[in-house]
Design an enzyme around this catalytic site. Structure first.
Site, PDB file in Angstrom:
ATOM      1  CB  CYS A   5      -0.910   0.023   1.233  1.00  0.00           C
ATOM      2  SG  CYS A   5      -2.054  -1.346   1.359  1.00  0.00           S
ATOM      3  CG  ASP A  15      34.970  25.375  15.374  1.00  0.00           C
ATOM      4  OD1 ASP A  15      35.928  25.932  14.813  1.00  0.00           O
ATOM      5  OD2 ASP A  15      34.199  25.955  16.164  1.00  0.00           O
TER       6      ASP A  15
END
Length: 806
Positions: free
Chosen positions: A88, A502
């Site tokens: 479906c 970072d």
């Protein structure tokens, strides 16, 4: 123009003048397959005729983006009803993706939801709904506030399925009792005489077949009407064969002893009952897989006390407006995001940061909705309400991740699309083989084998294998402060080989603090700090603010400043209580002929340690050194060691000088450092590593990290950072703790392992189950029980992810 040419209209963003329109028009007309393109600057719209055999809307959109412009698209979620299996979901998805204007559509069976990305100038939401309805299903636009509605809907569905199952079971149990009474080993079992009567069995089985089983007939009709097949087709075929053959035998028995006829009413009724039981377990289990959403929603306050017309009134959370002044008493939840305008208190932010120690907040500080005010009365000005609050955004990200589709699901989708027709074919071949060769002329025996094959092959488990794991895995990760933005990111993360960190705000706290105070013997430390703090409080430089904050925390009161002068690039000059202060660099001291011979070595050592050291002179005499530094997060070193233990390469990237970067890296155990990199250079460094065949995760928190976050295979944004970074990233680490990186990778590994287990079970179950049923080793009712168990087992296996410890 080609015979099958299609036409589309695209809304374009980014055009500023006629030259832009001309450029896009020329670019599109050069694209292979485009027969004619025109661009209207005033309407910001393009009309394009193209040959679908040579190009498509996706290629056209990419061309526009390559030219530096954007195509306006909308992303909308729709609640889908009526789906029963993976076939479906696949059919709806294919249908939606064929719609003109749809860029991408995916359907999640577990959530019963479709996510559609489309061009609003070419397609409306109602056309999407009509398409779904034409396929035989129901659709409705998912409202912004549907989190609780979805939970309520799920509860109603459980109640509905429970009622149907009980009704079906009551009617089926006498049939089961009669069936068991036929076996030799149960010959002594008492079976009421009436249960053996064919007409009584017909009366019991008919409501089950046509009232309870109506949903299977309706679903099968809709599927066949759309030239496809799903689970309903298999159930309807199997149960109808057993029921109508039994009806035939019942009418054949007229005039005979109705107790002696061998019937199969119990087969059809028990199959429907078992399938309903499986569906009931499935709905309940799927509800549990959304537990993360329930928990997050449970964190919200239900009401708020606001000032309106000079009065305090209690209103529902939905009625709070931006700018309202809220009163929050000790022990209460803060209703929405805001800023403290009066009062101070300790705030428990553990739901957001995972930090168990409450954070002191005072006037001017920001607070987040759903955090808890511990001990002081606060007045808060609402800045974000409703869907704009931090908690609402977290819930939205989790919902989107749970509704998205992982690439690993594609194989299951492709198989689901062709599975049912193949199974129907196998079932009828099985029937013929048994009826013609194995047990010639025995229609009842051949029919049993056909029913068993049809029922055991229902592809429910296949459709649930991936989405339930994604739902449970992303939900569990969210409880630990790791927000995956989609199933594809959840799948990719476990392949990471290299992590780039970072420095500022990621490895470090991102805020400088006072770290060292060295005072010459000619002055006391308290007087030294009072003079320095008084001078620095006039400066707006972040380092000066760190110094002043550190001195105030020592309980030292500051004095009035008579004169102040900032000397850019060197430091400051000030007069405090008649004393002239110089605070700054070596060059500043040289400029005013201050001798600093004794301080040079100490200053160099501080700088090697990654600190920013400032010399202090009073009345042109060296008086000491004061140093600040961006301190390393307490958890950084252990978190980086954990990443290395996982076999990952860890790299730190920063715009700082090499000496400072090397110092920070050595303290946390990072061996590879890329320093003095401009913001745009970070993305280039990511590309270099990717070119070496590495799968790169970039972790950052600032605006300058956004390009690198977008470039990396997986971008992870520290949740305490900027909104831009979080928007560019694939994963948000809410807690700001580097341990969350390892948590994200581990959760990804566990989820994908779980998905593979589910897929293996779903494929293996059907691969083994169909031949076993075809060979006659499974009675139809056992096949039904096995089918129900397969779906439930897949969902229960996925739910194990909710118990994973990070």
């Amino acid at each position: 123009m080609s015979e099958n040419a299609k036409e589309t209209s695209l809304q374009i963003s980014g055009m500023t003048c006629a030259a832009c329109a001309v450029r896009i028009e020329k670019g599109l007309n050069k694209l292979e397959g485009v027969e004619n393109a025109s661009v209207n600057l005033a309407l910001e719209k393009s009309q394009i005729k193209y040959d679908p055999a040579k190009t498509n809307e996706e290629a056209i959109q990419k061309k526009i983006e390559d030219l530096g412009y954007g195509v306006v698209t909308e992303k909308k979620e729709f609640d889908i009803t009526g789906m029963t299996c993976a076939a479906c979901a696949t059919r709806i998805e294919k249908g939606l993706n064929k719609l003109e204007g749809v860029t991408n559509a995916n359907v999640n069976l577990a959530l019963e939801r479709a996510t559609v990305e489309y061009n609003p100038s070419a397609l409306s939401q109602m056309e999407v709904i009509k398409k779904v309805e034409s396929l035989g299903y129901g659709a409705a636009i998912k409202s912004d506030e549907s989190g609780q509605e979805s939970i309520d809907h799920r509860q109603k569905e459980i109640e509905r399925q429970t009622g149907k199952f009980i009704f079906s079971a009551i009617l089926s149990l006498p049939l089961l009792w009669a069936m068991v009474g036929h076996f030799e080993f149960t010959s002594g079992l008492y079976v009421p005489e009436m249960f053996m009567n064919a007409w009584v069995q017909l009366a019991l089985a008919t409501p089950v077949q046509f009232i309870i089983g109506k949903q299977f007939y309706v679903g099968a009709y809709k599927a066949l009407k759309n030239k496809s097949a799903n689970m309903d087709v298999l159930v309807a075929l199997g149960t109808s064969a057993a029921y109508f053959y039994s009806v035939y035998l019942t009418f054949e028995s007229i005039g005979q002893n109705a107790h002696m006829v061998e019937l199969y009413f119990e087969t059809s009724s028990i199959l429907i009952t078992l399938i309903l039981l499986g569906k009931l377990f499935e709905v309940k289990a799927k509800g549990r897989s959304s537990e993360a959403i329930k928990k997050l929603m449970g964190l919200q306050a239900k009401t708020a006390i606001v000032e309106r017309d000079g009065k305090e009134i209690e209103i529902s959370l939905e009625e709070v407006l931006v700018g309202d002044i809220l009163h929050v008493k000790p022990g209460e939840k803060i209703p929405v995001d805001g800023v403290i305008v009066e009062g101070q208190s300790a705030i428990d932010e553990s739901m957001l940061t995972g930090e168990s120690v409450p954070v002191d907040k005072r006037s001017g500080d920001e607070v987040i909705g759903a955090t808890i005010n511990k001990n002081g009365f606060l007045k808060i000005k609402a800045t974000k309400v409703g869907k704009d609050t931090a908690l609402a955004q977290i819930i939205k990200v989790v919902e989107e991740a749970q509704g998205s589709k992982a690439p690993i699901q594609r194989l299951a989708d492709q198989i689901s699309g062709i599975f049912v027709p193949i199974v129907v074919g196998i079932a009828f071949v099985t029937f013929l083989i048994w009826f013609v060769w194995v047990d010639p002329g025995n229609f009842a025996s051949a029919l049993e084998k056909l029913i068993a094959v049809l029922v055991i092959a229902c592809p429910c488990a296949l459709g649930l294998a991936t989405p339930t794991s994604i739902m449970a895995g992303s939900g569990r990760a969210a409880e630990y402060g790791v927000l995956f933005k989609g199933g594809e990111h959840l799948e990719t993360t476990h392949r990471i080989t290299t992590v780039i960190l970072d420095k500022t705000g990621t490895v470090t706290n991102g805020e400088p603090v006072l770290t060292d105070v060295l005072v010459d013997h000619s002055i006391s430390q308290e007087e030294f700090l009072a003079l320095v703090g008084s001078a620095e409080k006039q400066s707006e430089h972040p380092l000066a603010q760190a110094i002043v904050q550190g001195i105030k925390e020592k309980g030292i009161s500051l004095k009035d400043v008579a004169q102040f002068e900032a000397i850019p690039g060197y430091g400051i000059k000030a007069v405090v209580e008649g004393k002239e202060l110089l605070i700054g660099t070596r060059k500043l001291m040289e400029q005013y002929n201050v001798s600093i011979m004794d301080a040079n070595k100490t200053m160099e050592e501080m700088e090697k340690a990654g600190k920013t050291a400032m010399l202090v002179a009073i009345d042109n005499q060296y008086a000491g050194i004061i140093a600040v530094a961006d301190t390393i997060k307490e958890t950084s070193k252990a978190a980086i060691a954990r990443l290395k233990d996982m076999g990952l390469e860890v790299i730190m990237i920063t715009g700082d000088n090499k000496q400072t970067a090397a110092s920070i890296a050595s303290q946390v155990g990072i061996d590879h450092v890329i320093a003095e990199v401009l913001p745009e250079g970070k993305a280039e460094e990511v590309k270099k590593l990717q070119a070496q065949g590495k799968k790169v995760a970039m972790v950052g928190d600032g605006i300058n990290d956004a390009p690198a976050l977008a470039m990396a295979d997986i971008g992870m944004a520290i949740g305490t950072g900027t909104d831009v970074a979080m928007e560019a990233a694939d994963i948000t680490l809410i807690r700001g703790d580097l341990n969350s990186i390892a948590d994200a990778i581990f959760m990804s590994k566990m989820t994908i392992r779980n998905v593979k287990q589910n897929l293996f079970w779903a494929f293996g179950y059907n691969t083994l189950g169909i031949p076993i049923a075809a060979l006659g080793f499974l009675a139809p009712w056992l096949a039904g029980a096995a089918m129900a168990f397969s779906s439930v087992s897949v969902v229960l296996n996925a739910l194990r992810l909710q118990k994973v410890k990070l």
